[in-house]
Design a protein around this motif. Structure first.
Motif, short mmCIF file in Angstrom:
data_model
loop_
_atom_site.label_atom_id
_atom_site.label_comp_id
_atom_site.label_asym_id
_atom_site.label_seq_id
_atom_site.Cartn_x
_atom_site.Cartn_y
_atom_site.Cartn_z
N GLU A 136 45.39 -9.03 -37.21
CA GLU A 136 46.30 -9.25 -36.39
C GLU A 136 44.91 -8.25 -35.12
O GLU A 136 45.34 -8.64 -33.77
CB GLU A 136 46.95 -7.93 -36.96
CG GLU A 136 47.94 -7.20 -35.18
CD GLU A 136 48.17 -7.22 -34.68
OE1 GLU A 136 48.52 -6.54 -33.59
OE2 GLU A 136 48.72 -9.12 -34.98
N ARG B 87 44.23 -9.69 -30.60
CA ARG B 87 44.67 -9.34 -30.20
C ARG B 87 43.48 -8.92 -29.14
O ARG B 87 43.10 -8.86 -28.20
CB ARG B 87 45.16 -7.54 -30.29
CG ARG B 87 46.26 -7.08 -30.79
CD ARG B 87 47.13 -5.91 -30.55
NE ARG B 87 46.44 -5.33 -30.24
CZ ARG B 87 47.10 -4.11 -29.15
NH1 ARG B 87 47.47 -3.58 -30.01
NH2 ARG B 87 47.04 -3.04 -28.25
N ARG C 113 44.53 6.39 -39.50
CA ARG C 113 46.12 6.06 -39.95
C ARG C 113 46.72 5.46 -40.63
O ARG C 113 45.83 4.93 -41.51
CB ARG C 113 45.68 4.58 -38.08
CG ARG C 113 45.35 5.20 -36.84
CD ARG C 113 46.71 5.82 -36.57
NE ARG C 113 46.25 6.62 -35.49
CZ ARG C 113 46.35 6.87 -34.86
NH1 ARG C 113 46.12 8.47 -35.98
NH2 ARG C 113 45.94 8.07 -33.81
N ASN D 259 56.79 -1.28 -42.47
CA ASN D 259 57.07 -1.12 -40.97
C ASN D 259 54.87 -1.91 -40.61
O ASN D 259 54.72 -1.42 -39.54
CB ASN D 259 56.59 0.31 -40.64
CG ASN D 259 56.86 1.21 -39.20
OD1 ASN D 259 57.41 -0.26 -38.38
ND2 ASN D 259 56.07 1.83 -38.30
N ASP E 99 54.05 -4.04 -38.63
CA ASP E 99 54.32 -4.59 -37.68
C ASP E 99 53.63 -3.61 -36.46
O ASP E 99 53.14 -3.49 -35.51
CB ASP E 99 55.46 -5.60 -36.54
CG ASP E 99 55.67 -6.47 -37.57
OD1 ASP E 99 54.64 -6.81 -37.40
OD2 ASP E 99 56.98 -7.54 -37.31
N GLY E 100 54.61 -2.56 -36.95
CA GLY E 100 53.78 -1.05 -36.09
C GLY E 100 52.98 -0.52 -35.83
O GLY E 100 52.67 -0.29 -34.87
N ASP E 101 52.66 -0.08 -36.89
CA ASP E 101 51.74 0.17 -37.64
C ASP E 101 50.40 -0.33 -37.13
O ASP E 101 49.34 0.23 -36.89
CB ASP E 101 51.80 0.83 -39.00
CG ASP E 101 52.64 1.55 -39.88
OD1 ASP E 101 53.22 2.63 -38.70
OD2 ASP E 101 52.22 1.28 -41.06
N ALA F 263 50.23 -2.50 -34.58
CA ALA F 263 50.22 -2.25 -33.15
C ALA F 263 49.51 -1.25 -32.45
O ALA F 263 48.50 -1.05 -31.88
CB ALA F 263 52.06 -2.32 -32.15
N ARG F 264 50.37 0.00 -33.52
CA ARG F 264 49.22 1.01 -33.19
C ARG F 264 47.78 1.04 -33.06
O ARG F 264 46.95 2.19 -32.20
CB ARG F 264 49.98 2.83 -33.77
CG ARG F 264 49.80 3.32 -33.33
CD ARG F 264 50.26 5.15 -34.49
NE ARG F 264 49.80 6.12 -34.26
CZ ARG F 264 50.32 6.67 -34.65
NH1 ARG F 264 50.52 7.21 -36.13
NH2 ARG F 264 49.38 8.43 -34.16
N ASP G 37 46.60 -0.68 -30.60
CA ASP G 37 46.50 -0.09 -28.85
C ASP G 37 45.60 1.46 -29.17
O ASP G 37 44.71 1.62 -27.56
CB ASP G 37 48.35 0.70 -28.91
CG ASP G 37 49.33 -0.03 -28.47
OD1 ASP G 37 49.03 -1.58 -28.33
OD2 ASP G 37 50.20 -0.25 -28.74
#
Length: 266
Positions: A23, A27, A130, A136, A138-140, A142-143, A146
């Motif tokens: 991931e 990015r 983190r 979850n 995808d959300g984790d 992405a965070r 970010d």
């Protein structure tokens, strides 16, 4: 040169480490994310490669699963207490080089207790962590991305550059409106014109580029006299009976008149 070093224990969470690396590579670019099994080339000396990559990285991601703290060496002692344990060595090296160290707890892994860690790693328990839960993911993920883009300006710029490249090579947008027939995108089709015709509006009929001999596009017959070099056309008497291109020169006739080749030797 990598900006992110993914630290993990292969007997604990190599799958979670691979997810994070993929991931972050997507990015920020693959060359900016180091994971040993991906980044060390065949035949290279891994101790030197690992230490060099840690020292050059701005961030170390410590991937921690529920077996991370209890892993054992060959003699049965706790791996974290072994100064030669590579998971431990990489984290210690990151602290010494001033890198940002981010624990990522996978699944059911609980927050670290500094009193249960060797003194060299006690600081790891104080680092804001983190969590990555497969339910979850995808959300984790992405965070995490970010947060890293916010913490490290170079990563934010790398992300913007990747986005700009994707936009430049992505879908072509146009405003041609309603079209009957076929449309060719200018990006996909290039036409080189050398006849000097310039910009033409309206219906131009037939256009022939770079003709290598006499060409007749009208309705009447064409007669080629190769012995005398003459070319004769008979039109149908229409308003634009035909045209021909000879040696790069365009000639036209109308009202049924005959087009004859200019005698160049005269």
């Amino acid at each position: 040169m990598p900006d992110i070093f993914v630290n993990y224990r292969s007997s604990d969470e190599d799958t979670g480490a691979a997810m994070i690396e993929r991931e972050l590579s997507r990015r920020f670019g693959s060359e900016r994310v180091f994971r040993a099994s991906k980044s060390i080339k065949i035949g290279r000396r891994f101790p030197q490669e690992l230490l060099t990559a840690v020292r050059r990285s701005s961030v170390l991601i410590a991937v921690i699963g529920d077996r991370w703290a209890d892993a054992r060496t060959a003699d049965g002692s706790r791996a974290l207490d072994d100064p030669e344990d590579w998971t431990r060595r990489e984290i210690v090296e990151a602290f010494e080089s001033g890198a940002l160290v981010v624990p990522v707890l996978i699944g059911r892994a609980t927050r670290l207790n500094r009193h249960e860690l060797p003194p060299e790693l006690a600081e790891l328990a104080d680092c804001q962590y983190r969590r990555l839960d497969t339910r979850n993911a995808d959300g984790d993920l992405a965070r995490i991305g970010d947060d890293l883009a916010e913490a490290v300006p170079r990563l934010a710029e790398a992300q913007r550059e990747i986005a700009r490249s994707a936009d430049a090579g992505g879908e072509v947008r146009n405003r041609v409106g309603r079209v009957d027939g076929s449309v060719v995108q200018a990006r996909d089709y290039t036409h080189r014109q050398s006849g000097g015709i310039g910009n033409v509006g309206g219906d131009v009929g037939t256009f022939i580029n770079n003709a290598s001999g006499p060409v007749h596009t009208g309705d009447g017959p064409q007669h080629n006299d190769l012995r005398s070099g003459g070319v004769h056309f008979n039109g149908d008497g229409g308003s634009f009976g035909g045209n021909y291109v000879e040696r790069g020169t365009a000639q036209q006739w109308s009202d049924g008149r005959r087009a004859e080749r200019e005698d160049r030797d005269r």
